[in-house]
Design a protein around this motif. Structure first.
Motif: not given
Length: 347
Positions: A255-257, A195-198
């Motif tokens: 976590f950061v994606f 989801q977005g940057n995670k």
């Protein structure tokens, strides 16, 4: 009469069980009788060459050719090949390898569900009637990968596919690759909720449950997502819930994606972590004769002799000084006496 009825009932239940098993194994997959064109040709890895070609005889199963780079890459062993290849190209004998190559038929299942092109499959290697390994692979930019994720397709209100990295990405069994022997079962596989940057990492584990198309819910604080209750990969069923539950427990924080850490296909149904590839297509070699030529040239090499441990130097040992020092050593004189008795004289 009653005994005959019980026998018929037993046979019916057994046939129903096998039918259900086959349905589960083929759930969400399309069996491909012919080898996909994207898999054709010669592939090279650190420790092997793999050649995949469709068998021209429709009555025979296609077979894989595997050449192992043995002895630190100094000898290439044709470990697996078809009978036709062995008859056409004689296999060299070597005490460190098997006398005859294995014959490993292969079949392929499409597991990608891509909208535009197929680029992920399960390759089944049949070593015998009972022993087999199922190897999930994905291809991107003429490179083959073992670790990848397949997206659950989502659609907008008009029925058009949503091409984005957001959504649920199903992991696959990460094997040791195309080997000439069976492999152990993988106990855990992941699934990502992006989801977005995670992203959330959902763990699936091996189970003997019946396969279900139900969804399970993942909740973390004020967010909730739906993921498949079961994932079918490499012939095994994996689950993220226990028993009949439909709620995932012990959800980890996100976590950061970063999309730059992954490769994607055009319609974003395939995601591959940017790690080292398993095999690379050999661009200028595409036939079995090319592979045999590579093997013969490699095996004709001769490793240079090992250099001596000590340099060869012309040394003056000054034997006159050594003999003078020996005069005052009783132990050396005793040895020299025995040598003289046997005809050994030091000057």
């Amino acid at each position: 009469m009653k005994k005959s009825f019980l026998i018929i009932l037993f046979l019916f239940l057994i046939s129903s069980l096998f039918a259900q098993t086959n349905d589960v194994e083929n759930e969400g997959q399309e069996t491909i009788k012919k080898i996909p064109e994207q898999l054709y040709g010669l592939w090279e890895g650190k420790d092997r060459y793999v050649f995949i070609e469709e068998n021209p005889d429709p009555d025979k199963d296609p077979q894989i050719v595997i050449v192992l780079k043995l002895y630190y890459g100094w000898y290439y062993d044709r470990a697996a090949e078809s009978v036709d290849v062995t008859e056409q190209y004689a296999k060299a004998r070597n005490n460190g390898t098997s006398k005859e190559a294995q014959h490993i038929p292969i079949s392929v299942n499409d597991i990608n569900g891509s909208l535009q092109e197929d680029n992920a499959w399960e390759i089944t290697l049949s070593y015998s009637r009972t022993d087999k390994s199922i190897i999930p692979v994905a291809i991107h930019d003429d490179k083959m990968y073992l670790n990848f994720f397949v997206k659950n397709l989502t659609y907008d209100d008009e029925g058009n596919p949503i091409i984005t990295s957001n959504g649920v990405w199903r992991g696959n069994t990460v094997t040791e690759g195309l080997k000439i022997s069976t492999q152990k079962q993988i106990k855990d596989i992941p699934a990502y909720i992006v989801q977005g940057n995670k992203y959330y990492d959902v763990r699936y584990w091996l189970t003997d449950m019946d396969f279900s198309t139900e969804n399970a819910i993942v909740e973390y604080k004020n967010e909730s997502y739906y993921v498949p209750r079961h994932i079918l990969s490499a012939g095994n069923i994996y689950t993220c819930v226990t028993g009949r539950r439909l709620r995932v427990r012990n959800v980890m924080p996100s976590f950061v994606f970063n999309e730059d850490d992954y490769y994607f296909n055009e319609d974003k149904t395939l995601m591959i972590p940017k790690t080292e590839e398993y095999l690379v297509r050999v661009a200028d070699r595409q036939t079995i004769s090319d592979l045999i030529d590579i093997v013969n040239k490699a095996n004709s090499r001769r490793k240079p002799p090992q250099p001596p441990y000590f340099e060869d130097k012309n040394l003056d040992w000054h034997w006159d000084v050594i003999l003078e020092l020996e005069k005052y050593n009783p132990y050396v004189q005793e040895v020299r006496k025995h040598q003289a008795e046997r005809g050994v004289i030091h000057k």
